[in-house]
Design a protein around this motif. Structure first.
Motif, PDB file in Angstrom:
ATOM      1  N   ARG A  33     -16.056   8.280  -6.786  1.00  0.00           N
ATOM      2  CA  ARG A  33     -15.303   9.298  -6.055  1.00  0.00           C
ATOM      3  C   ARG A  33     -14.495   8.647  -4.938  1.00  0.00           C
ATOM      4  O   ARG A  33     -14.826   7.566  -4.475  1.00  0.00           O
ATOM      5  CB  ARG A  33     -16.231  10.373  -5.507  1.00  0.00           C
ATOM      6  N   ASN A  34     -13.465   9.345  -4.546  1.00  0.00           N
ATOM      7  CA  ASN A  34     -12.693   8.928  -3.383  1.00  0.00           C
ATOM      8  C   ASN A  34     -13.462   9.383  -2.144  1.00  0.00           C
ATOM      9  O   ASN A  34     -13.638  10.583  -1.942  1.00  0.00           O
ATOM     10  CB  ASN A  34     -11.301   9.589  -3.448  1.00  0.00           C
ATOM     11  N   PRO A  35     -13.927   8.453  -1.313  1.00  0.00           N
ATOM     12  CA  PRO A  35     -14.768   8.853  -0.179  1.00  0.00           C
ATOM     13  C   PRO A  35     -14.033   9.743   0.823  1.00  0.00           C
ATOM     14  O   PRO A  35     -14.654  10.489   1.570  1.00  0.00           O
ATOM     15  CB  PRO A  35     -15.161   7.527   0.476  1.00  0.00           C
ATOM     16  N   LEU A  36     -12.712   9.684   0.814  1.00  0.00           N
ATOM     17  CA  LEU A  36     -11.944  10.479   1.785  1.00  0.00           C
ATOM     18  C   LEU A  36     -11.930  11.960   1.441  1.00  0.00           C
ATOM     19  O   LEU A  36     -11.856  12.811   2.319  1.00  0.00           O
ATOM     20  CB  LEU A  36     -10.500   9.980   1.851  1.00  0.00           C
ATOM     21  N   CYS A  37     -11.984  12.275   0.148  1.00  0.00           N
ATOM     22  CA  CYS A  37     -11.815  13.678  -0.254  1.00  0.00           C
ATOM     23  C   CYS A  37     -12.914  14.165  -1.195  1.00  0.00           C
ATOM     24  O   CYS A  37     -13.048  15.355  -1.427  1.00  0.00           O
ATOM     25  CB  CYS A  37     -10.466  13.868  -0.950  1.00  0.00           C
ATOM     26  N   GLY A  38     -13.659  13.237  -1.789  1.00  0.00           N
ATOM     27  CA  GLY A  38     -14.726  13.620  -2.703  1.00  0.00           C
ATOM     28  C   GLY A  38     -14.268  13.802  -4.139  1.00  0.00           C
ATOM     29  O   GLY A  38     -15.073  14.135  -5.012  1.00  0.00           O
ATOM     30  N   ASP A  39     -12.999  13.606  -4.412  1.00  0.00           N
ATOM     31  CA  ASP A  39     -12.514  13.756  -5.792  1.00  0.00           C
ATOM     32  C   ASP A  39     -13.144  12.702  -6.697  1.00  0.00           C
ATOM     33  O   ASP A  39     -13.425  11.584  -6.267  1.00  0.00           O
ATOM     34  CB  ASP A  39     -10.989  13.634  -5.840  1.00  0.00           C
ATOM     35  N   VAL A  40     -13.342  13.099  -7.957  1.00  0.00           N
ATOM     36  CA  VAL A  40     -14.128  12.279  -8.880  1.00  0.00           C
ATOM     37  C   VAL A  40     -13.300  11.893 -10.104  1.00  0.00           C
ATOM     38  O   VAL A  40     -12.536  12.703 -10.626  1.00  0.00           O
ATOM     39  CB  VAL A  40     -15.351  13.078  -9.386  1.00  0.00           C
ATOM     40  N   GLY A  62      -9.926  16.615  -9.252  1.00  0.00           N
ATOM     41  CA  GLY A  62      -9.226  16.099  -8.091  1.00  0.00           C
ATOM     42  C   GLY A  62      -7.759  16.416  -8.069  1.00  0.00           C
ATOM     43  O   GLY A  62      -7.262  17.222  -8.850  1.00  0.00           O
ATOM     44  N   CYS A  63      -7.076  15.726  -7.184  1.00  0.00           N
ATOM     45  CA  CYS A  63      -5.659  16.002  -6.955  1.00  0.00           C
ATOM     46  C   CYS A  63      -4.826  15.555  -8.148  1.00  0.00           C
ATOM     47  O   CYS A  63      -5.276  14.789  -9.010  1.00  0.00           O
ATOM     48  CB  CYS A  63      -5.208  15.262  -5.698  1.00  0.00           C
ATOM     49  N   CYS A  64      -3.611  16.025  -8.146  1.00  0.00           N
ATOM     50  CA  CYS A  64      -2.660  15.725  -9.223  1.00  0.00           C
ATOM     51  C   CYS A  64      -2.506  14.214  -9.414  1.00  0.00           C
ATOM     52  O   CYS A  64      -2.497  13.722 -10.541  1.00  0.00           O
ATOM     53  CB  CYS A  64      -1.331  16.377  -8.857  1.00  0.00           C
ATOM     54  N   ILE A  65      -2.428  13.475  -8.306  1.00  0.00           N
ATOM     55  CA  ILE A  65      -2.187  12.027  -8.419  1.00  0.00           C
ATOM     56  C   ILE A  65      -3.366  11.325  -9.085  1.00  0.00           C
ATOM     57  O   ILE A  65      -3.199  10.540 -10.011  1.00  0.00           O
ATOM     58  CB  ILE A  65      -1.899  11.413  -7.031  1.00  0.00           C
ATOM     59  N   SER A  66      -4.581  11.621  -8.640  1.00  0.00           N
ATOM     60  CA  SER A  66      -5.746  10.926  -9.209  1.00  0.00           C
ATOM     61  C   SER A  66      -5.922  11.259 -10.689  1.00  0.00           C
ATOM     62  O   SER A  66      -6.211  10.383 -11.508  1.00  0.00           O
ATOM     63  CB  SER A  66      -7.021  11.260  -8.431  1.00  0.00           C
ATOM     64  N   GLN A  67      -5.719  12.515 -11.039  1.00  0.00           N
ATOM     65  CA  GLN A  67      -5.960  12.917 -12.429  1.00  0.00           C
ATOM     66  C   GLN A  67      -4.825  12.448 -13.348  1.00  0.00           C
ATOM     67  O   GLN A  67      -5.063  12.014 -14.478  1.00  0.00           O
ATOM     68  CB  GLN A  67      -6.150  14.435 -12.526  1.00  0.00           C
ATOM     69  N   ASN A 104      -2.844   6.708   1.972  1.00  0.00           N
ATOM     70  CA  ASN A 104      -3.884   7.631   1.506  1.00  0.00           C
ATOM     71  C   ASN A 104      -3.662   8.045   0.070  1.00  0.00           C
ATOM     72  O   ASN A 104      -4.609   8.176  -0.709  1.00  0.00           O
ATOM     73  CB  ASN A 104      -3.939   8.879   2.394  1.00  0.00           C
ATOM     74  N   ARG A 105      -2.422   8.266  -0.288  1.00  0.00           N
ATOM     75  CA  ARG A 105      -2.088   8.638  -1.665  1.00  0.00           C
ATOM     76  C   ARG A 105      -2.293   7.467  -2.615  1.00  0.00           C
ATOM     77  O   ARG A 105      -2.586   7.657  -3.794  1.00  0.00           O
ATOM     78  CB  ARG A 105      -0.651   9.169  -1.733  1.00  0.00           C
ATOM     79  N   GLN A 106      -2.119   6.248  -2.107  1.00  0.00           N
ATOM     80  CA  GLN A 106      -2.400   5.078  -2.951  1.00  0.00           C
ATOM     81  C   GLN A 106      -3.871   5.075  -3.357  1.00  0.00           C
ATOM     82  O   GLN A 106      -4.222   4.710  -4.468  1.00  0.00           O
ATOM     83  CB  GLN A 106      -2.073   3.785  -2.202  1.00  0.00           C
ATOM     84  N   LYS A 107      -4.722   5.534  -2.439  1.00  0.00           N
ATOM     85  CA  LYS A 107      -6.157   5.587  -2.766  1.00  0.00           C
ATOM     86  C   LYS A 107      -6.400   6.546  -3.927  1.00  0.00           C
ATOM     87  O   LYS A 107      -7.278   6.326  -4.764  1.00  0.00           O
ATOM     88  CB  LYS A 107      -6.967   6.000  -1.540  1.00  0.00           C
ATOM     89  N   CYS A 108      -5.648   7.635  -3.966  1.00  0.00           N
ATOM     90  CA  CYS A 108      -5.759   8.594  -5.077  1.00  0.00           C
ATOM     91  C   CYS A 108      -5.407   7.908  -6.395  1.00  0.00           C
ATOM     92  O   CYS A 108      -6.130   8.023  -7.387  1.00  0.00           O
ATOM     93  CB  CYS A 108      -4.808   9.776  -4.896  1.00  0.00           C
ATOM     94  N   ALA A 109      -4.284   7.181  -6.416  1.00  0.00           N
ATOM     95  CA  ALA A 109      -3.823   6.551  -7.655  1.00  0.00           C
ATOM     96  C   ALA A 109      -4.731   5.391  -8.051  1.00  0.00           C
ATOM     97  O   ALA A 109      -4.867   5.079  -9.238  1.00  0.00           O
ATOM     98  CB  ALA A 109      -2.384   6.059  -7.487  1.00  0.00           C
TER      99      ALA A 109
HETATM  100 FE1  FES Z   1      -8.621  13.223  -3.512  1.00  0.00          FE
HETATM  101 FE2  FES Z   1      -6.282  12.454  -4.204  1.00  0.00          FE
HETATM  102  S1  FES Z   1      -6.748  13.870  -2.614  1.00  0.00           S
HETATM  103  S2  FES Z   1      -8.146  11.662  -4.923  1.00  0.00           S
END
Ligand code: FES
Length: 140
Positions: A33-40, A62-67, A104-109
């Motif tokens: 998961r992304n520790p900043l937002c919890g997205d998996v 998670g967010c559009c970028i991560s998925q 921060n968005r780089q972390k998503c990608a």
């Molecule tokens: Fe959580 Fe993008 S906002 S991975």
């Protein structure tokens, strides 16, 4: 560079993801998961002798970028090799994703990239290989 084309490609992957779900006969898997937002993001692969990635699936919340990034990676490495994954750097990932992103968005990608890099070293538990369902993701 045309940002609209990138946006469209990202949205397409988000709305119609490539190989989202369970990998039949999965041999390797990892979830993080992304520790900043919890997205998996979770990656499941079937790696055969010689290191060929015979099949690859992802799942996540998670967010559009991560998925979208997870879907792009899954498509890119379907049929490739473990060596190809090892040689694909974080920089390569950001370039492949397309648009310039804030840190921060780089972390998503990079979340799916990190998960994939770990998955090639993470053989599945035996119960999973035998058809057990050992993995669950949070539902919306
Ligand atoms: Fe959580 Fe993008 S906002 S991975």
């Amino acid at each position: 560079m045309d940002d609209d084309i990138y946006q469209e490609r990202i949205l397409e992957h988000y709305e119609s993801p490539y190989h989202r779900g369970k990998c039949p006969g999965c041999t390797h898997c990892h979830e993080d998961r992304n520790p900043l937002c919890g997205d998996v993001v979770r990656m499941e692969l079937r790696i055969v002798n010689g290191g060929k990635i015979e099949d690859i699936y992802f799942d996540g919340e998670g967010c559009c970028i991560s998925q979208a990034a997870a879907s792009m990676l899954t498509e890119l490495f379907d049929g490739k090799t473990v060596e190809d994954v090892k040689n694909f750097s974080a920089e390569d990932m950001l370039r492949y994703f397309g648009p310039r992103l804030t840190p921060n968005r780089q972390k998503c990608a990079l979340l799916p990239w990190r998960v994939l890099q770990a998955a090639i070293y993470s053989p599945c538990a035996e119960s999973h290989l035998n058809g057990g369902t050992t993995h669950t993701l949070p539902t919306q």
